[in-house]
Write a protein that holds these residues in place. Sequence first.
Motif, PDB file in Angstrom:
ATOM      1  N   MET A 117      38.851  41.569  23.490  1.00 28.42           N
ATOM      2  CA  MET A 117      38.431  41.443  24.884  1.00 28.42           C
ATOM      3  C   MET A 117      38.688  40.018  25.343  1.00 28.42           C
ATOM      4  O   MET A 117      38.187  39.064  24.745  1.00 28.42           O
ATOM      5  CB  MET A 117      36.941  41.764  24.988  1.00 28.42           C
ATOM      6  CG  MET A 117      36.336  41.549  26.331  1.00 28.42           C
ATOM      7  SD  MET A 117      34.595  42.022  26.225  1.00 28.42           S
ATOM      8  CE  MET A 117      34.017  41.361  27.760  1.00 28.42           C
ATOM      9  N   ALA A 118      39.492  39.861  26.384  1.00 27.76           N
ATOM     10  CA  ALA A 118      39.746  38.552  26.981  1.00 27.76           C
ATOM     11  C   ALA A 118      38.887  38.432  28.236  1.00 27.76           C
ATOM     12  O   ALA A 118      38.878  39.328  29.078  1.00 27.76           O
ATOM     13  CB  ALA A 118      41.213  38.392  27.339  1.00 27.76           C
ATOM     14  N   VAL A 119      38.164  37.342  28.362  1.00 30.14           N
ATOM     15  CA  VAL A 119      37.242  37.128  29.468  1.00 30.14           C
ATOM     16  C   VAL A 119      37.734  35.986  30.334  1.00 30.14           C
ATOM     17  O   VAL A 119      38.093  34.923  29.838  1.00 30.14           O
ATOM     18  CB  VAL A 119      35.820  36.810  28.946  1.00 30.14           C
ATOM     19  CG1 VAL A 119      34.876  36.514  30.093  1.00 30.14           C
ATOM     20  CG2 VAL A 119      35.298  37.945  28.094  1.00 30.14           C
ATOM     21  N   GLU A 120      37.740  36.220  31.654  1.00 27.36           N
ATOM     22  CA  GLU A 120      38.024  35.169  32.633  1.00 27.36           C
ATOM     23  C   GLU A 120      36.698  34.918  33.345  1.00 27.36           C
ATOM     24  O   GLU A 120      36.264  35.728  34.156  1.00 27.36           O
ATOM     25  CB  GLU A 120      39.108  35.631  33.610  1.00 27.36           C
ATOM     26  CG  GLU A 120      39.777  34.505  34.390  1.00 27.36           C
ATOM     27  CD  GLU A 120      38.889  33.902  35.448  1.00 27.36           C
ATOM     28  OE1 GLU A 120      38.751  32.667  35.464  1.00 27.36           O
ATOM     29  OE2 GLU A 120      38.331  34.648  36.247  1.00 27.36           O
ATOM     30  N   PRO A 121      35.995  33.824  33.035  1.00 28.54           N
ATOM     31  CA  PRO A 121      34.620  33.649  33.497  1.00 28.54           C
ATOM     32  C   PRO A 121      34.447  33.401  34.997  1.00 28.54           C
ATOM     33  O   PRO A 121      33.390  33.694  35.536  1.00 28.54           O
ATOM     34  CB  PRO A 121      34.114  32.459  32.688  1.00 28.54           C
ATOM     35  CG  PRO A 121      35.340  31.689  32.358  1.00 28.54           C
ATOM     36  CD  PRO A 121      36.427  32.709  32.197  1.00 28.54           C
ATOM     37  N   GLU A 122      35.447  32.862  35.663  1.00 21.32           N
ATOM     38  CA  GLU A 122      35.295  32.577  37.094  1.00 21.32           C
ATOM     39  C   GLU A 122      35.142  33.864  37.897  1.00 21.32           C
ATOM     40  O   GLU A 122      34.327  33.947  38.801  1.00 21.32           O
ATOM     41  CB  GLU A 122      36.489  31.771  37.614  1.00 21.32           C
ATOM     42  CG  GLU A 122      36.664  30.424  36.947  1.00 21.32           C
ATOM     43  CD  GLU A 122      35.446  29.528  37.062  1.00 21.32           C
ATOM     44  OE1 GLU A 122      34.805  29.493  38.130  1.00 21.32           O
ATOM     45  OE2 GLU A 122      35.125  28.866  36.062  1.00 21.32           O
ATOM     46  N   SER A 123      35.945  34.881  37.572  1.00 23.22           N
ATOM     47  CA  SER A 123      35.879  36.150  38.284  1.00 23.22           C
ATOM     48  C   SER A 123      34.923  37.127  37.618  1.00 23.22           C
ATOM     49  O   SER A 123      34.491  38.095  38.235  1.00 23.22           O
ATOM     50  CB  SER A 123      37.268  36.790  38.343  1.00 23.22           C
ATOM     51  OG  SER A 123      37.682  37.178  37.038  1.00 23.22           O
ATOM     52  N   GLY A 124      34.633  36.901  36.343  1.00 20.52           N
ATOM     53  CA  GLY A 124      33.806  37.831  35.594  1.00 20.52           C
ATOM     54  C   GLY A 124      34.583  39.028  35.081  1.00 20.52           C
ATOM     55  O   GLY A 124      34.025  39.943  34.497  1.00 20.52           O
ATOM     56  N   GLU A 125      35.888  38.997  35.264  1.00 16.66           N
ATOM     57  CA  GLU A 125      36.728  40.111  34.849  1.00 16.66           C
ATOM     58  C   GLU A 125      37.089  39.978  33.376  1.00 16.66           C
ATOM     59  O   GLU A 125      37.198  38.878  32.845  1.00 16.66           O
ATOM     60  CB  GLU A 125      38.008  40.143  35.692  1.00 16.66           C
ATOM     61  CG  GLU A 125      38.799  41.405  35.517  1.00 16.66           C
ATOM     62  CD  GLU A 125      39.906  41.541  36.553  1.00 16.66           C
ATOM     63  OE1 GLU A 125      40.613  42.546  36.477  1.00 16.66           O
ATOM     64  OE2 GLU A 125      40.058  40.654  37.408  1.00 16.66           O
TER      65      GLU A 125
END
Length: 105
Positions: free
Chosen positions: A60-68
């Motif tokens: 799972m790759a997380v992009e924290p700014e968008s929460g996606e």
Amino acid sequence: MTEAKSTSTIRRGRIFPEIQWTEEQKAQWKAEREAFKKRCQAIFTQVQPQLIKTHYNWYMAVEPESGEYFINEDALVVAHQAHEKYPNARLHVFQINETGVCGKI
């Protein structure tokens, strides 16, 4: 007949000089890295219980700014998917299991 050997030496090591950081800069970098990890960890912790049942040991790759987040069986594929949508964003990759990490020390 003998061939002349080259006397030039091959340069080994780094091309660029090492970055000299002060202790303050090191501490700031570590704090920023830890804050980023905590933001990603919060998203992972929120969805982990549902995903662990159906996607155990996937990535799972997380992009924290968008929460996606993106999930896939292959760590390289999931990172590629995330970078396609967010090319300049920092990402954090977890493995969907009890600990969020892969392998053992």
